[in-house]
Design a protein around this motif. Structure first.
Motif, PDB file in Angstrom:
ATOM      1  N   GLN B   6       0.837  -1.186   0.000  1.00 50.43           N
ATOM      2  CA  GLN B   6       0.000   0.000   0.000  1.00 50.43           C
ATOM      3  C   GLN B   6       0.872   1.236   0.000  1.00 50.43           C
ATOM      4  O   GLN B   6       1.952   1.251   0.594  1.00 50.43           O
ATOM      5  CB  GLN B   6      -0.986  -0.007   1.166  1.00 50.43           C
ATOM      6  CG  GLN B   6      -0.389  -0.257   2.529  1.00 50.43           C
ATOM      7  CD  GLN B   6      -1.473  -0.361   3.606  1.00 50.43           C
ATOM      8  OE1 GLN B   6      -1.709  -1.418   4.180  1.00 50.43           O
ATOM      9  NE2 GLN B   6      -2.115   0.757   3.901  1.00 50.43           N
ATOM     10  N   SER B  20      -5.817  10.015  -1.320  1.00 52.65           N
ATOM     11  CA  SER B  20      -6.061   8.614  -1.674  1.00 52.65           C
ATOM     12  C   SER B  20      -4.936   7.730  -1.198  1.00 52.65           C
ATOM     13  O   SER B  20      -3.777   8.145  -1.150  1.00 52.65           O
ATOM     14  CB  SER B  20      -6.188   8.457  -3.195  1.00 52.65           C
ATOM     15  OG  SER B  20      -7.343   9.099  -3.667  1.00 52.65           O
ATOM     16  N   LYS B  22      -3.476   3.834  -2.025  1.00 53.66           N
ATOM     17  CA  LYS B  22      -3.601   2.757  -3.014  1.00 53.66           C
ATOM     18  C   LYS B  22      -3.143   1.430  -2.412  1.00 53.66           C
ATOM     19  O   LYS B  22      -2.252   1.396  -1.561  1.00 53.66           O
ATOM     20  CB  LYS B  22      -2.770   3.079  -4.250  1.00 53.66           C
ATOM     21  CG  LYS B  22      -3.271   4.300  -4.993  1.00 53.66           C
ATOM     22  CD  LYS B  22      -2.503   4.505  -6.281  1.00 53.66           C
ATOM     23  CE  LYS B  22      -3.089   5.674  -7.051  1.00 53.66           C
ATOM     24  NZ  LYS B  22      -2.395   5.902  -8.337  1.00 53.66           N
ATOM     25  N   CYS B  23      -3.749   0.348  -2.888  1.00 51.33           N
ATOM     26  CA  CYS B  23      -3.394  -0.978  -2.387  1.00 51.33           C
ATOM     27  C   CYS B  23      -3.426  -1.988  -3.519  1.00 51.33           C
ATOM     28  O   CYS B  23      -4.331  -1.970  -4.367  1.00 51.33           O
ATOM     29  CB  CYS B  23      -4.356  -1.410  -1.279  1.00 51.33           C
ATOM     30  SG  CYS B  23      -3.990  -3.057  -0.632  1.00 51.33           S
ATOM     31  N   GLU B  24      -2.436  -2.869  -3.478  1.00 50.95           N
ATOM     32  CA  GLU B  24      -2.351  -3.935  -4.472  1.00 50.95           C
ATOM     33  C   GLU B  24      -1.950  -5.225  -3.773  1.00 50.95           C
ATOM     34  O   GLU B  24      -1.104  -5.217  -2.881  1.00 50.95           O
ATOM     35  CB  GLU B  24      -1.309  -3.568  -5.531  1.00 50.95           C
ATOM     36  CG  GLU B  24      -1.073  -4.657  -6.564  1.00 50.95           C
ATOM     37  CD  GLU B  24       0.005  -4.275  -7.576  1.00 50.95           C
ATOM     38  OE1 GLU B  24       0.613  -3.204  -7.432  1.00 50.95           O
ATOM     39  OE2 GLU B  24       0.217  -5.065  -8.524  1.00 50.95           O
ATOM     40  N   HIS B  73      -6.625  -4.903  -6.770  1.00 44.01           N
ATOM     41  CA  HIS B  73      -6.466  -3.531  -6.310  1.00 44.01           C
ATOM     42  C   HIS B  73      -7.696  -3.047  -5.548  1.00 44.01           C
ATOM     43  O   HIS B  73      -8.839  -3.317  -5.950  1.00 44.01           O
ATOM     44  CB  HIS B  73      -6.217  -2.577  -7.491  1.00 44.01           C
ATOM     45  CG  HIS B  73      -4.947  -2.840  -8.222  1.00 44.01           C
ATOM     46  ND1 HIS B  73      -4.851  -3.790  -9.222  1.00 44.01           N
ATOM     47  CD2 HIS B  73      -3.707  -2.290  -8.081  1.00 44.01           C
ATOM     48  CE1 HIS B  73      -3.609  -3.803  -9.680  1.00 44.01           C
ATOM     49  NE2 HIS B  73      -2.892  -2.918  -9.008  1.00 44.01           N
ATOM     50  N   ASN B  75      -8.465   0.705  -3.679  1.00 42.22           N
ATOM     51  CA  ASN B  75      -7.990   2.016  -3.272  1.00 42.22           C
ATOM     52  C   ASN B  75      -9.000   2.667  -2.335  1.00 42.22           C
ATOM     53  O   ASN B  75     -10.194   2.341  -2.352  1.00 42.22           O
ATOM     54  CB  ASN B  75      -7.768   2.892  -4.509  1.00 42.22           C
ATOM     55  CG  ASN B  75      -6.807   2.243  -5.502  1.00 42.22           C
ATOM     56  OD1 ASN B  75      -5.824   1.626  -5.097  1.00 42.22           O
ATOM     57  ND2 ASN B  75      -7.104   2.349  -6.790  1.00 42.22           N
ATOM     58  N   HIS B  77     -10.288   6.428  -1.099  1.00 48.10           N
ATOM     59  CA  HIS B  77     -10.251   7.872  -1.290  1.00 48.10           C
ATOM     60  C   HIS B  77     -10.994   8.539  -0.134  1.00 48.10           C
ATOM     61  O   HIS B  77     -12.078   8.086   0.249  1.00 48.10           O
ATOM     62  CB  HIS B  77     -10.909   8.257  -2.620  1.00 48.10           C
ATOM     63  CG  HIS B  77     -10.738   9.696  -2.945  1.00 48.10           C
ATOM     64  ND1 HIS B  77      -9.547  10.225  -3.397  1.00 48.10           N
ATOM     65  CD2 HIS B  77     -11.604  10.729  -2.864  1.00 48.10           C
ATOM     66  CE1 HIS B  77      -9.690  11.529  -3.595  1.00 48.10           C
ATOM     67  NE2 HIS B  77     -10.923  11.855  -3.277  1.00 48.10           N
TER      68      HIS B  77
END
Lengths: 112, 115
Positions: B6, B20, B22-24, B73, B75, B77
């Motif tokens: 992340q 935001s 982000k995550c994967e 993914h 995410n 926000h």
């Protein structure tokens, strides 16, 4: 019904001693009980887990004891080491729900 | 080859801003989550997606909006940030397994500080 109560909030143990953390749940539909270990600055990581069809599970120095009738389970850390100092979370979940209920955490400090 | 990654790890921002995270995940899991950990270390689920479908949406202000463009993914926000949003946000993923249970794998967390 959805709570998992964890105690103690904090624990100090001498090196070589036994650390014991307890959790109690209410929802009898829960069928998976993991313990997570979290070091400062890191995410929680699975330590050991148990299903209610067994009363005990051991992995190295870590043992889960499970009492289905009392709706309680506990984590025992044998021969505690300074490297075990971390926050420990118990959790409970029901298969298929994707929803974990976490305990409030126990901060363990093992003195050298 | 981190399993759940992340970004950013640290974020300091002013009240009222939009940000935001982000995550994967590269574990091939079907389910992803956002958890919030407050200063007392309480871990609370915010959202969960299974195969890009929202399946858990806890009582979270609608200033928080998750988005899952694909299974790998998820995410987060956040609009109009408030002081009380300061916390560590953990992304996680899991795959239901009848034998071993639904083990959740957490990322390293994103430390959000709102000033």
């Amino acid at each position: 019904q959805q709570q998992v109560k964890q105690s103690p909030q904090s624990l100090i143990v001498q090196k070589g001693g036994i650390s014991i953390i307890n959790c109690a749940y209410e929802n009898t539909a829960f069928d998976y009980f993991p313990w997570y270990q979290q070091f400062p600055g890191k995410g929680p990581a699975l330590l050991i887990a148990i299903r209610p069809d067994v009363s005990e599970k051991k992995e190295g120095r870590f043992t889960i004891s499970f009492n289905k009738s009392a709706k309680q389970f506990s984590l025992h850390i044998m021969d505690s080491q300074p490297g075990d100092s971390a926050t420990y979370f118990c959790a409970a979940t029901r298969s298929g729900t994707y929803k974990y209920i976490f305990g409030t955490g126990t901060r363990l400090k093992v003195l050298a | 080859d981190t399993a759940v990654s992340q970004t950013p790890k640290y974020l300091v921002t002013q009240m009222g801003n939009d940000k935001s995270i982000k995550c994967e995940q590269n574990l091939g899991h079907d389910t992803m989550y956002w958890y919030k950990q407050d200063s007392k270390k309480f871990l609370k689920i915010m959202f969960s997606y299974n195969n890009k479908e929202l399946i858990i949406n806890e009582t979270v202000p609608n200033r928080f909006s998750p988005k899952s463009p694909d299974k790998a993914h998820l995410n987060l926000h956040i609009n109009s940030l408030e002081l009380g949003d300061s916390a560590v946000y953990f992304c996680a993923s899991s795959q239901e397994n009848r034998g071993t249970g639904n083990t959740i794998y957490f990322g390293e967390g994103s430390w959000l500080t709102v000033v």
